[in-house]
Design an enzyme around this catalytic site. Structure first.
Site, mmCIF file in Angstrom:
data_model
loop_
_atom_site.group_PDB
_atom_site.id
_atom_site.type_symbol
_atom_site.label_atom_id
_atom_site.label_comp_id
_atom_site.label_asym_id
_atom_site.label_seq_id
_atom_site.Cartn_x
_atom_site.Cartn_y
_atom_site.Cartn_z
ATOM 1 N N HIS A 282 -25.989 8.339 97.308
ATOM 2 C CA HIS A 282 -27.062 7.505 96.755
ATOM 3 C C HIS A 282 -28.422 8.185 96.926
ATOM 4 O O HIS A 282 -29.207 8.263 95.986
ATOM 5 C CB HIS A 282 -27.042 6.134 97.439
ATOM 6 C CG HIS A 282 -28.254 5.295 97.157
ATOM 7 N ND1 HIS A 282 -28.286 4.336 96.171
ATOM 8 C CD2 HIS A 282 -29.486 5.303 97.722
ATOM 9 C CE1 HIS A 282 -29.494 3.788 96.145
ATOM 10 N NE2 HIS A 282 -30.241 4.356 97.084
ATOM 11 N N GLU A 283 -28.661 8.723 98.117
ATOM 12 C CA GLU A 283 -29.934 9.413 98.363
ATOM 13 C C GLU A 283 -30.071 10.642 97.462
ATOM 14 O O GLU A 283 -31.156 10.927 96.943
ATOM 15 C CB GLU A 283 -30.056 9.822 99.831
ATOM 16 C CG GLU A 283 -30.116 8.654 100.814
ATOM 17 C CD GLU A 283 -31.306 7.749 100.558
ATOM 18 O OE1 GLU A 283 -32.357 8.244 100.143
ATOM 19 O OE2 GLU A 283 -31.161 6.530 100.759
ATOM 20 N N HIS A 286 -31.364 9.850 94.078
ATOM 21 C CA HIS A 286 -32.822 9.762 93.932
ATOM 22 C C HIS A 286 -33.415 11.123 93.580
ATOM 23 O O HIS A 286 -34.357 11.219 92.798
ATOM 24 C CB HIS A 286 -33.460 9.249 95.232
ATOM 25 C CG HIS A 286 -33.320 7.766 95.404
ATOM 26 N ND1 HIS A 286 -33.727 6.861 94.461
ATOM 27 C CD2 HIS A 286 -32.814 7.037 96.428
ATOM 28 C CE1 HIS A 286 -33.485 5.632 94.896
ATOM 29 N NE2 HIS A 286 -32.920 5.710 96.095
ATOM 30 N N GLU A 364 -33.228 2.313 92.203
ATOM 31 C CA GLU A 364 -32.092 2.060 93.097
ATOM 32 C C GLU A 364 -30.796 1.931 92.303
ATOM 33 O O GLU A 364 -29.760 2.460 92.695
ATOM 34 C CB GLU A 364 -32.324 0.801 93.937
ATOM 35 C CG GLU A 364 -33.456 0.920 94.946
ATOM 36 C CD GLU A 364 -33.314 2.119 95.855
ATOM 37 O OE1 GLU A 364 -32.177 2.428 96.246
ATOM 38 O OE2 GLU A 364 -34.323 2.772 96.150
ATOM 39 N N ASP A 368 -27.545 4.314 92.654
ATOM 40 C CA ASP A 368 -26.211 3.750 92.899
ATOM 41 C C ASP A 368 -25.210 4.275 91.869
ATOM 42 O O ASP A 368 -24.081 4.636 92.212
ATOM 43 C CB ASP A 368 -26.250 2.211 92.811
ATOM 44 C CG ASP A 368 -26.729 1.582 94.114
ATOM 45 O OD1 ASP A 368 -26.888 2.322 95.104
ATOM 46 O OD2 ASP A 368 -26.936 0.350 94.134
HETATM 47 ZN ZN ZN Z 1 -32.286 4.189 97.345
#
Ligand code: ZN
Length: 427
Positions: A282-283, A286, A364, A368
């Site tokens: 997930h990071e 980004h 976000e 995801d």
């Molecule tokens: Zn996040």
């Protein structure tokens, strides 16, 4: 503009923002309290009633305290501005410092005194939050000794870094002519970028221990994920977050080659290797979606606009008079302008903050979706649920409150999106 017009506009904005904050907070509290006794059906099998109620109680305790903090903050803001706090402090320091030590020392003293007084006023609230609310719900791990050591270290570092950059900005304001705001912005941006490189390597280690990730199988797993995503980092570290708080987290820091991945020890303890991998994916999402760069670019555009606005306001007599300060005639007003600007702009900025929250929530969802492709979506869902439960985040926030404040979508929305991504896609 007339000074009295600014006073009126400022007072109206303050009252409106307080009203809106109060309305949103009471909505949230009512919503959480109403749903306290039933676990939402979607979570009936994964979250116990006791955990759900603990989350509700924690949310309510924080919201109630938030109302008190908000009211106090408004009184302090009025005290500094319309009631003459900055004006008196300015007058006293001008008399005590300027004649003997010069303009720069007087302006730095003004900024430093403001920061110290502000810190002292906030202290009881921070103490109550840490040693009462966080303590009561089992999150605080700090004893007094560590808290005080942190405070002394923080103040020392703040002075060591803050005073030189403040001196540089004040010097630019006084010495570089009508376009000072542009040069001050350039200095500020360079400073911010420098700090992004220095903070993880030199400042964070003063507060926490960082040890290379020792778990070989997890390390291999994480490295395989990073290679798969085409991502290089300087190292994988475990931070002793449990020293201060039971809240769990993982993050990337640094820029370019100095990037590093940091896991809180609390996170590694709570999540399975697959779940840690999903959180990291997930990071990475980004980064892949360039959220970090986009945020940096938009922050620099906003700060350029802010400096330009300050450049204009600082030359207007009504800007000072309208906010309760008599500008000096025989001393520079740069520090005063800076303080007033920093105090007053958040009141107006509050009304556009939902736009940024919405953008953040969209990011976000994108991260995801990326994580689902690079790691297991069900692991990510399991990790989110565990973190939600451990951090006692409510599963039943008020929808309007969410739209206004939440930087992350509520668990129900994120899990629904993950479940949707896991379905076989129509051809
Ligand atoms: Zn996040």
């Amino acid at each position: 503009m007339q000074a009295s017009t600014l006073t009126l506009v400022f007072a109206a904005a303050l009252v409106a923002s307080l009203g809106l904050k109060f309305w949103l907070a009471t909505r949230q509290m009512r919503h959480v309290a109403t749903h306290r006794d039933t676990v939402p059906p979607a979570f009936a099998e994964t979250i116990t009633l006791a955990a759900h109620q603990r989350a509700a109680d924690y949310t309510l305790a924080k919201a109630r305290f938030g109302l008190l903090t908000m009211a106090f903050g408004a009184v302090v803001l009025l005290g500094w501005t319309l009631l003459g706090g900055i004006d008196s402090l300015n007058l006293a320091l001008r008399e005590a410092v300027q004649a003997r030590w010069g303009d720069m020392a007087y302006q730095l003293a003004l900024l430093a005194c403001f920061a110290v007084i502000g810190g002292v006023l906030d202290l009881p609230f921070e103490l109550y939050s840490t040693f009462r609310i966080e303590q009561q719900f089992g999150f605080n791990r700090m004893a007094w000794k560590l808290y005080i050591a942190d405070m002394i270290k923080g103040a020392g570092i703040g002075a060591l870094i803050g005073l030189p950059i403040a001196a540089l900005i004040l010097w630019i304001m006084g010495a570089t002519g009508a376009l000072w705001w542009f040069w001050a912005w350039a200095a500020w941006m360079s400073f911010s970028l420098l700090m992004m490189v220095l903070i993880p390597s030199y400042i964070m280690p003063l507060f926490n221990k960082f040890e290379p990730l020792a778990d070989e199988s997890l390390k291999a797993r994480v490295q395989a994920l990073m290679t798969r995503c085409g991502f290089a980092a300087k190292g994988l570290f475990v931070m002793d977050g449990s020293k201060r708080s039971a809240h769990a987290n993982a993050y990337f820091t640094g820029l370019g080659a100095s990037k590093r991945v940091v896991f809180f020890d609390t996170l590694l303890k709570k999540l399975s290797p697959g779940e840690v991998e999903a959180v990291l994916a997930h990071e990475l999402g980004h980064f892949k979606h360039k959220h970090v760069i986009k945020r940096l670019v938009s922050m620099s555009a906003i700060s350029l606009a802010a400096f330009a606005l300050l450049g204009w306001l600082s030359t207007q007599a009504w800007f000072y008079a309208g906010l309760g300060v008599r500008p000096s005639v025989d001393a520079p007003n740069d520090a005063v302008a800076l303080l007033l600007f920093l105090l007053v702009t958040p009141v107006f900025g509050y009304f556009v903050s939902p736009l940024f929250a919405q953008l953040s929530r969209r990011h976000e969802f994108e991260a995801d979706a990326y994580a689902c492709k690079q790691a297991s979506g069900s692991d990510l869902a399991a990790a989110l649920l565990k973190l939600h439960e451990d951090n006692a985040s409510t599963l039943t926030p008020d929808p309007v409150y969410v739209r206004f404040y939440y930087s992350h979508p509520p668990a129900s929305e994120r899990l629904a999106a993950l479940a949707h991504a896991a379905l076989p896609q129509p051809a």
